[in-house]
Design a protein around this motif. Sequence first.
Motif, PDB file in Angstrom:
ATOM      1  N   HIS B 148       0.833  -1.208   0.000  1.00 37.12           N
ATOM      2  CA  HIS B 148       0.000   0.000   0.000  1.00 37.12           C
ATOM      3  C   HIS B 148       0.861   1.249   0.000  1.00 37.12           C
ATOM      4  O   HIS B 148       0.560   2.237  -0.659  1.00 37.12           O
ATOM      5  N   TRP B 149       1.976   1.177   0.744  1.00 38.39           N
ATOM      6  CA  TRP B 149       2.881   2.335   0.817  1.00 38.39           C
ATOM      7  C   TRP B 149       3.456   2.643  -0.563  1.00 38.39           C
ATOM      8  O   TRP B 149       3.567   3.803  -0.960  1.00 38.39           O
ATOM      9  N   CYS B 150       3.814   1.576  -1.310  1.00 41.04           N
ATOM     10  CA  CYS B 150       4.368   1.787  -2.648  1.00 41.04           C
ATOM     11  C   CYS B 150       3.298   2.317  -3.588  1.00 41.04           C
ATOM     12  O   CYS B 150       3.574   3.162  -4.447  1.00 41.04           O
ATOM     13  N   VAL B 151       2.075   1.800  -3.437  1.00 45.27           N
ATOM     14  CA  VAL B 151       1.014   2.172  -4.379  1.00 45.27           C
ATOM     15  C   VAL B 151       0.497   3.580  -4.112  1.00 45.27           C
ATOM     16  O   VAL B 151       0.100   4.283  -5.031  1.00 45.27           O
ATOM     17  N   HIS B 152       0.542   4.000  -2.849  1.00 41.78           N
ATOM     18  CA  HIS B 152      -0.180   5.224  -2.487  1.00 41.78           C
ATOM     19  C   HIS B 152       0.439   6.474  -3.108  1.00 41.78           C
ATOM     20  O   HIS B 152      -0.174   7.532  -3.098  1.00 41.78           O
ATOM     21  N   PHE B 153       1.676   6.341  -3.676  1.00 40.49           N
ATOM     22  CA  PHE B 153       2.274   7.515  -4.330  1.00 40.49           C
ATOM     23  C   PHE B 153       1.518   7.870  -5.599  1.00 40.49           C
ATOM     24  O   PHE B 153       1.514   9.021  -6.018  1.00 40.49           O
ATOM     25  N   ALA B 154       0.882   6.870  -6.213  1.00 39.51           N
ATOM     26  CA  ALA B 154       0.206   7.104  -7.487  1.00 39.51           C
ATOM     27  C   ALA B 154      -1.265   7.445  -7.297  1.00 39.51           C
ATOM     28  O   ALA B 154      -2.069   7.284  -8.198  1.00 39.51           O
ATOM     29  N   LYS B 155      -1.607   7.891  -6.119  1.00 39.00           N
ATOM     30  CA  LYS B 155      -3.007   8.231  -5.876  1.00 39.00           C
ATOM     31  C   LYS B 155      -3.130   9.712  -5.599  1.00 39.00           C
ATOM     32  O   LYS B 155      -2.248  10.283  -4.963  1.00 39.00           O
ATOM     33  N   PRO B 156      -4.186  10.376  -5.985  1.00 40.69           N
ATOM     34  CA  PRO B 156      -5.352   9.817  -6.696  1.00 40.69           C
ATOM     35  C   PRO B 156      -5.099   9.552  -8.178  1.00 40.69           C
ATOM     36  O   PRO B 156      -5.781   8.721  -8.760  1.00 40.69           O
ATOM     37  N   VAL B 157      -4.147  10.243  -8.810  1.00 38.55           N
ATOM     38  CA  VAL B 157      -3.821   9.919 -10.221  1.00 38.55           C
ATOM     39  C   VAL B 157      -2.319   9.725 -10.332  1.00 38.55           C
ATOM     40  O   VAL B 157      -1.556  10.365  -9.601  1.00 38.55           O
ATOM     41  N   PRO B 158      -1.886   8.846 -11.227  1.00 37.96           N
ATOM     42  CA  PRO B 158      -0.445   8.547 -11.316  1.00 37.96           C
ATOM     43  C   PRO B 158       0.416   9.761 -11.648  1.00 37.96           C
ATOM     44  O   PRO B 158       1.623   9.749 -11.372  1.00 37.96           O
ATOM     45  N   VAL B 159      -0.176  10.795 -12.205  1.00 36.11           N
ATOM     46  CA  VAL B 159       0.605  11.970 -12.591  1.00 36.11           C
ATOM     47  C   VAL B 159       1.275  12.614 -11.373  1.00 36.11           C
ATOM     48  O   VAL B 159       2.375  13.158 -11.465  1.00 36.11           O
ATOM     49  N   VAL B 160       0.620  12.502 -10.215  1.00 34.40           N
ATOM     50  CA  VAL B 160       1.149  13.197  -9.047  1.00 34.40           C
ATOM     51  C   VAL B 160       2.295  12.433  -8.386  1.00 34.40           C
ATOM     52  O   VAL B 160       2.861  12.919  -7.406  1.00 34.40           O
ATOM     53  N   ALA B 161       2.612  11.260  -8.920  1.00 36.79           N
ATOM     54  CA  ALA B 161       3.608  10.406  -8.268  1.00 36.79           C
ATOM     55  C   ALA B 161       4.932  11.134  -7.995  1.00 36.79           C
ATOM     56  O   ALA B 161       5.468  11.012  -6.885  1.00 36.79           O
ATOM     57  N   PRO B 162       5.489  11.890  -8.950  1.00 37.47           N
ATOM     58  CA  PRO B 162       6.751  12.583  -8.645  1.00 37.47           C
ATOM     59  C   PRO B 162       6.635  13.540  -7.470  1.00 37.47           C
ATOM     60  O   PRO B 162       7.529  13.599  -6.601  1.00 37.47           O
ATOM     61  N   ILE B 163       5.504  14.254  -7.423  1.00 34.30           N
ATOM     62  CA  ILE B 163       5.319  15.201  -6.318  1.00 34.30           C
ATOM     63  C   ILE B 163       5.228  14.459  -4.996  1.00 34.30           C
ATOM     64  O   ILE B 163       5.820  14.852  -3.988  1.00 34.30           O
ATOM     65  N   MET B 164       4.459  13.345  -5.022  1.00 38.38           N
ATOM     66  CA  MET B 164       4.305  12.562  -3.797  1.00 38.38           C
ATOM     67  C   MET B 164       5.655  12.017  -3.335  1.00 38.38           C
ATOM     68  O   MET B 164       5.926  11.958  -2.128  1.00 38.38           O
ATOM     69  N   LEU B 165       6.475  11.595  -4.312  1.00 39.67           N
ATOM     70  CA  LEU B 165       7.795  11.068  -3.951  1.00 39.67           C
ATOM     71  C   LEU B 165       8.658  12.169  -3.350  1.00 39.67           C
ATOM     72  O   LEU B 165       9.361  11.945  -2.369  1.00 39.67           O
ATOM     73  N   MET B 166       8.568  13.365  -3.956  1.00 39.02           N
ATOM     74  CA  MET B 166       9.352  14.479  -3.431  1.00 39.02           C
ATOM     75  C   MET B 166       8.913  14.839  -2.017  1.00 39.02           C
ATOM     76  O   MET B 166       9.713  15.296  -1.204  1.00 39.02           O
ATOM     77  N   GLU B 167       7.645  14.570  -1.764  1.00 36.63           N
ATOM     78  CA  GLU B 167       7.114  14.927  -0.444  1.00 36.63           C
ATOM     79  C   GLU B 167       7.872  14.211   0.683  1.00 36.63           C
ATOM     80  O   GLU B 167       8.010  14.758   1.777  1.00 36.63           O
ATOM     81  N   ILE B 168       8.333  13.004   0.379  1.00 33.43           N
ATOM     82  CA  ILE B 168       9.093  12.259   1.394  1.00 33.43           C
ATOM     83  C   ILE B 168      10.235  13.116   1.915  1.00 33.43           C
ATOM     84  O   ILE B 168      10.529  13.150   3.113  1.00 33.43           O
ATOM     85  N   VAL B 169      10.919  13.814   0.996  1.00 27.08           N
ATOM     86  CA  VAL B 169      12.069  14.626   1.396  1.00 27.08           C
ATOM     87  C   VAL B 169      11.635  16.026   1.815  1.00 27.08           C
ATOM     88  O   VAL B 169      12.208  16.607   2.734  1.00 27.08           O
ATOM     89  N   ILE B 170      10.588  16.534   1.134  1.00 25.83           N
ATOM     90  CA  ILE B 170      10.200  17.923   1.396  1.00 25.83           C
ATOM     91  C   ILE B 170       9.686  18.093   2.817  1.00 25.83           C
ATOM     92  O   ILE B 170      10.001  19.072   3.484  1.00 25.83           O
ATOM     93  N   ARG B 171       8.911  17.129   3.274  1.00 24.03           N
ATOM     94  CA  ARG B 171       8.348  17.234   4.625  1.00 24.03           C
ATOM     95  C   ARG B 171       9.432  17.409   5.681  1.00 24.03           C
ATOM     96  O   ARG B 171       9.413  18.407   6.418  1.00 24.03           O
ATOM     97  N   PRO B 172      10.390  16.480   5.771  1.00 26.05           N
ATOM     98  CA  PRO B 172      11.424  16.692   6.801  1.00 26.05           C
ATOM     99  C   PRO B 172      12.282  17.916   6.535  1.00 26.05           C
ATOM    100  O   PRO B 172      12.727  18.570   7.481  1.00 26.05           O
ATOM    101  N   LEU B 173      12.501  18.234   5.243  1.00 22.63           N
ATOM    102  CA  LEU B 173      13.313  19.409   4.935  1.00 22.63           C
ATOM    103  C   LEU B 173      12.634  20.663   5.481  1.00 22.63           C
ATOM    104  O   LEU B 173      13.285  21.521   6.099  1.00 22.63           O
ATOM    105  N   SER B 174      11.318  20.751   5.267  1.00 23.63           N
ATOM    106  CA  SER B 174      10.603  21.935   5.765  1.00 23.63           C
ATOM    107  C   SER B 174      10.621  21.967   7.288  1.00 23.63           C
ATOM    108  O   SER B 174      10.815  23.023   7.894  1.00 23.63           O
TER     109      SER B 174
END
Lengths: 166, 234
Positions: B148-174
């Motif tokens: 589920h953790w791997c899949v949830h990056f492509a939700k709600p649409v797969p287009v957002v996957a890069p942003i969701m992936l970046m979020e992993i780093v952006i959250r702690p960076l902020s």
Amino acid sequence: MLRIDFNLVLTMINLVILFLILRKFLFRPIMNIMEKREAMISDGLKNAEDSQNQALELKSQYEEKLKGAGEESSQMIERARQEAKAEYDRILQDAGAEADRLMKSARETVDIEREQALRDMKSQVASLAMEAARKVLMDEGPGAGGRTAYDQFLKEAGDPHDRTEE
Amino acid sequence: MKEGDSTEELTNELLEQLTCQTVFEIPIFGGIAVDEAVVVTWIIMAVLTVLSIVFVRNLKVENPGKVQLALESVITWGSDFFEGIIGKSNRRYVPWLMTVALYLAVANLIGLAGFKPPTKDLNVTAALAIMSMILIEYSGIHKNGLKHWCVHFAKPVPVVAPIMLMEIVIRPLSLCMRLFGNMLGGFVVMELVKAVVPFLVPIPLSFYFDIFDGLLQAYVFVFLTALFMNEEME
């Protein structure tokens, strides 16, 4: 200020150690004590509820018993009343029977006495008649006249019973 | 004294205050430089440990003392706060969040006691942020499974996957930069105010920058961490 080096790792280790220490010495004991208190309170509440239920059960039992006692006492009274009634009836019946018996014996005595009186009277009447007849015979002499006078006397003074007895 | 001289003097003093000095070196692996921030963290740890041991003695289930009651209400308040965010079923993360909150509150206020706040060192805020990142992603994987953790990056649409992936780093960076920037900025502003008007004026400002801002940043850091965890565990 703006450099990242091995101190980052040291700080992470520090944080983990601090977490373990605080968990052991601060959070766990306090959480435990609060859980214990909560358990104690809920236990107390449960006990109170249990004893209340028990008391209610006892109360209903007593009420049941009390009701049974009332029923029993009313039954006893009813039975006593019935017995008294039976006794009353019996006494009444006895008294009636006794009275009947007395009446009967009294009537019998009266009958006997009357018969006695009748018998006495009959014998007296017979002697009187004999006397009268003798007197008539002596006055008029033997003849039909005497005979008719005797018959007439009998007709006047006699009783139907006497005729049957004769 | 020329004006240029005094400005330069102030700059030097500020820089010296802001630099993380190496206290000593551990003579292994070619020498590990141990910074001031780490040493101050050790001091904080020691103080917190001793205070915990002192105050948590003689806990009673019945008739608790005043100290115990105060301690219990603080812990209850904290755990209620975090359970309100991440849910009662995830209460196992609460002690970590409370530890971080306590550490940050003490670290941000320790400047009042004459130490250099560890949160003014990027190493410390980065370490805290990395721990938060690990916790955020771990809580998501632990709750919903790796798939589920791997899949949830492509939700709600797969287009957002890069942003969701970046979020992993952006959250702690902020998280890291917010804390670091606030502490640094507050410190610099206070130093400048003290240099300009050294009398009376810094007192109310010190209440804001040293005490309120420090506690606020501690609160914001753990609040956002809990919020991100909750988001990840949905």
